[in-house]
Design a protein around this motif. Structure first.
Motif, short mmCIF file in Angstrom:
data_model
loop_
_atom_site.label_atom_id
_atom_site.label_comp_id
_atom_site.label_asym_id
_atom_site.label_seq_id
_atom_site.Cartn_x
_atom_site.Cartn_y
_atom_site.Cartn_z
N MET A 245 6.23 0.91 14.92
CA MET A 245 5.76 1.36 13.93
C MET A 245 5.05 0.84 13.31
SD MET A 245 7.42 2.96 10.44
CE MET A 245 8.31 4.16 10.75
N SER A 246 3.75 1.24 13.46
CA SER A 246 2.11 0.65 12.68
C SER A 246 2.11 0.22 10.94
CB SER A 246 0.93 1.44 12.88
OG SER A 246 0.54 2.66 12.56
N GLU A 247 1.54 -0.38 10.78
CA GLU A 247 1.19 -0.08 9.57
C GLU A 247 1.49 0.85 8.37
OE1 GLU A 247 1.34 -2.82 6.96
OE2 GLU A 247 2.89 -3.78 8.23
N GLU A 248 0.34 1.93 8.86
CA GLU A 248 -0.20 3.02 8.73
C GLU A 248 0.72 4.07 8.60
OE1 GLU A 248 -3.15 4.18 10.54
OE2 GLU A 248 -4.74 2.54 9.95
N GLU A 249 1.82 3.91 9.83
CA GLU A 249 2.87 4.86 9.63
C GLU A 249 4.61 4.73 8.20
OE1 GLU A 249 2.99 5.81 14.54
OE2 GLU A 249 3.77 3.70 14.03
N LYS A 250 4.07 3.02 7.74
CA LYS A 250 5.05 2.75 6.60
C LYS A 250 4.87 3.57 5.41
CE LYS A 250 5.96 -1.84 8.40
NZ LYS A 250 6.03 -2.84 8.24
N PHE A 251 3.58 4.43 5.54
CA PHE A 251 2.60 5.15 4.49
C PHE A 251 2.39 6.45 4.50
CE2 PHE A 251 2.28 -0.08 3.57
CZ PHE A 251 2.53 0.15 2.61
N THR A 252 2.70 7.20 2.47
CA THR A 252 3.08 8.54 3.56
C THR A 252 1.40 8.78 2.94
OG1 THR A 252 3.10 8.89 1.55
CG2 THR A 252 5.32 9.41 3.32
N LYS A 253 0.70 9.88 3.60
CA LYS A 253 -1.06 10.19 3.24
C LYS A 253 -1.09 10.49 1.94
CE LYS A 253 -2.30 12.48 7.50
NZ LYS A 253 -2.79 13.91 8.35
N ASP A 254 -0.04 10.46 1.00
CA ASP A 254 0.10 10.97 -0.25
C ASP A 254 -0.48 9.19 -1.04
OD1 ASP A 254 0.05 13.71 -0.08
OD2 ASP A 254 1.94 14.31 -0.57
N GLN A 255 0.54 8.66 -0.38
CA GLN A 255 1.05 7.14 -0.81
C GLN A 255 -0.51 5.88 -0.66
OE1 GLN A 255 4.48 6.35 1.38
NE2 GLN A 255 6.19 6.22 -0.69
N ILE A 256 -1.02 6.76 0.40
CA ILE A 256 -2.62 6.01 0.81
C ILE A 256 -3.78 6.41 0.04
CG2 ILE A 256 -4.09 6.25 2.48
CD1 ILE A 256 -1.59 6.15 4.29
N GLU A 257 -3.50 7.82 -0.38
CA GLU A 257 -4.56 8.48 -1.34
C GLU A 257 -4.24 8.11 -2.86
OE1 GLU A 257 -8.00 10.80 -2.02
OE2 GLU A 257 -7.41 9.63 -0.28
N ALA A 258 -2.51 7.68 -3.18
CA ALA A 258 -2.73 7.72 -4.77
C ALA A 258 -3.23 6.47 -4.58
CB ALA A 258 -1.99 7.63 -5.28
N GLY A 259 -3.35 4.72 -3.38
CA GLY A 259 -3.52 3.80 -3.38
C GLY A 259 -5.48 3.59 -3.93
N ARG A 260 -5.89 4.82 -2.86
CA ARG A 260 -7.15 4.97 -2.43
C ARG A 260 -7.53 4.84 -4.13
NH1 ARG A 260 -11.45 7.76 -2.68
NH2 ARG A 260 -10.40 9.44 -2.83
N LEU A 261 -7.18 6.37 -4.67
CA LEU A 261 -7.57 6.40 -6.35
C LEU A 261 -7.87 5.04 -6.93
CD1 LEU A 261 -6.39 10.38 -5.61
CD2 LEU A 261 -8.64 9.13 -5.86
N LEU A 262 -6.02 4.56 -6.93
CA LEU A 262 -6.20 3.29 -7.61
C LEU A 262 -7.10 2.48 -8.17
CD1 LEU A 262 -4.55 1.92 -9.95
CD2 LEU A 262 -3.59 0.77 -7.51
N PHE A 263 -7.71 1.65 -6.59
CA PHE A 263 -9.06 0.64 -6.84
C PHE A 263 -10.50 1.53 -6.81
CE2 PHE A 263 -5.03 -1.21 -4.89
CZ PHE A 263 -4.91 -2.46 -5.75
N ALA A 264 -10.19 3.03 -6.79
CA ALA A 264 -11.87 3.43 -6.80
C ALA A 264 -11.96 3.14 -8.16
CB ALA A 264 -11.62 4.88 -6.32
N LYS A 265 -10.95 3.25 -9.12
CA LYS A 265 -11.38 3.17 -10.46
C LYS A 265 -11.98 2.47 -10.75
CE LYS A 265 -6.68 4.83 -12.01
NZ LYS A 265 -6.84 6.44 -13.17
N ARG A 266 -13.19 2.50 -11.90
CA ARG A 266 -13.44 1.10 -12.63
C ARG A 266 -12.92 -0.39 -12.99
NH1 ARG A 266 -18.87 -0.11 -13.57
NH2 ARG A 266 -19.45 -1.73 -15.12
N TRP A 267 -13.13 -0.93 -12.30
CA TRP A 267 -12.44 -2.16 -12.86
C TRP A 267 -13.31 -3.25 -13.14
CZ3 TRP A 267 -7.02 -3.13 -11.53
CH2 TRP A 267 -5.99 -2.15 -11.19
N ASP A 268 -12.66 -3.89 -14.58
CA ASP A 268 -12.86 -5.04 -15.29
C ASP A 268 -12.72 -5.49 -15.83
OD1 ASP A 268 -16.20 -3.06 -15.72
OD2 ASP A 268 -14.47 -2.02 -16.68
#
Length: 126
Positions: free
Chosen positions: A1-24
């Motif tokens: 199983m590849s790393e990408e298969e361990k996460f759902t598309k929704d989980q990957i998108e949630a992670g992307r959105l989390l780090f897309a915020k403005r970090w300070d």
């Protein structure tokens, strides 16, 4: 199983959105007494000196200068905290271990700080 298969598309998108915020930048500390108040989950980046911890934080957050980088080992000498509005976590950039171009007593002080933080911070999760 590849790393990408361990996460759902929704989980990957949630992670992307989390780090897309403005970090300070939140704060830097050289002593456990000055740590930020206990709050959100903390994720700390630890590793050898000059391995790219700060660069990884910059890449994740999309902010080139958020975590200061240098080609000289041992430039991160404090625990540096970063946060984003409405993000359920805090990122911590830690000093590296191993070779550092800094006085021995200073390296010992930040090494003790790192170990104390890793042993005693209840919100540290990874």
């Amino acid at each position: 199983m590849s790393e990408e298969e361990k996460f759902t598309k929704d989980q990957i998108e949630a992670g992307r959105l989390l780090f897309a915020k403005r970090w300070d930048f939140l704060t830097s500390v050289t002593d456990m007494a000055n740590l930020p108040d206990i709050g959100d989950t903390e994720i700390a980046f630890a590793g050898r000196s000059n391995v790219g911890k700060s660069s990884l934080i910059n890449a994740l957050t999309g902010r080139k200068g958020l975590a200061r980088t240098s080609s000289t080992p041992g430039r991160t000498q404090m625990l540096n905290f970063f946060s984003a509005d409405e993000a359920p976590l805090t990122i911590v950039d830690m000093p590296g271990y191993g070779y550092a171009q800094a006085p021995k007593d200073l390296v010992e002080a930040w090494t003790n700080l790192v170990f104390a933080y890793l042993r005693g911070r209840p919100t540290l999760r990874r």
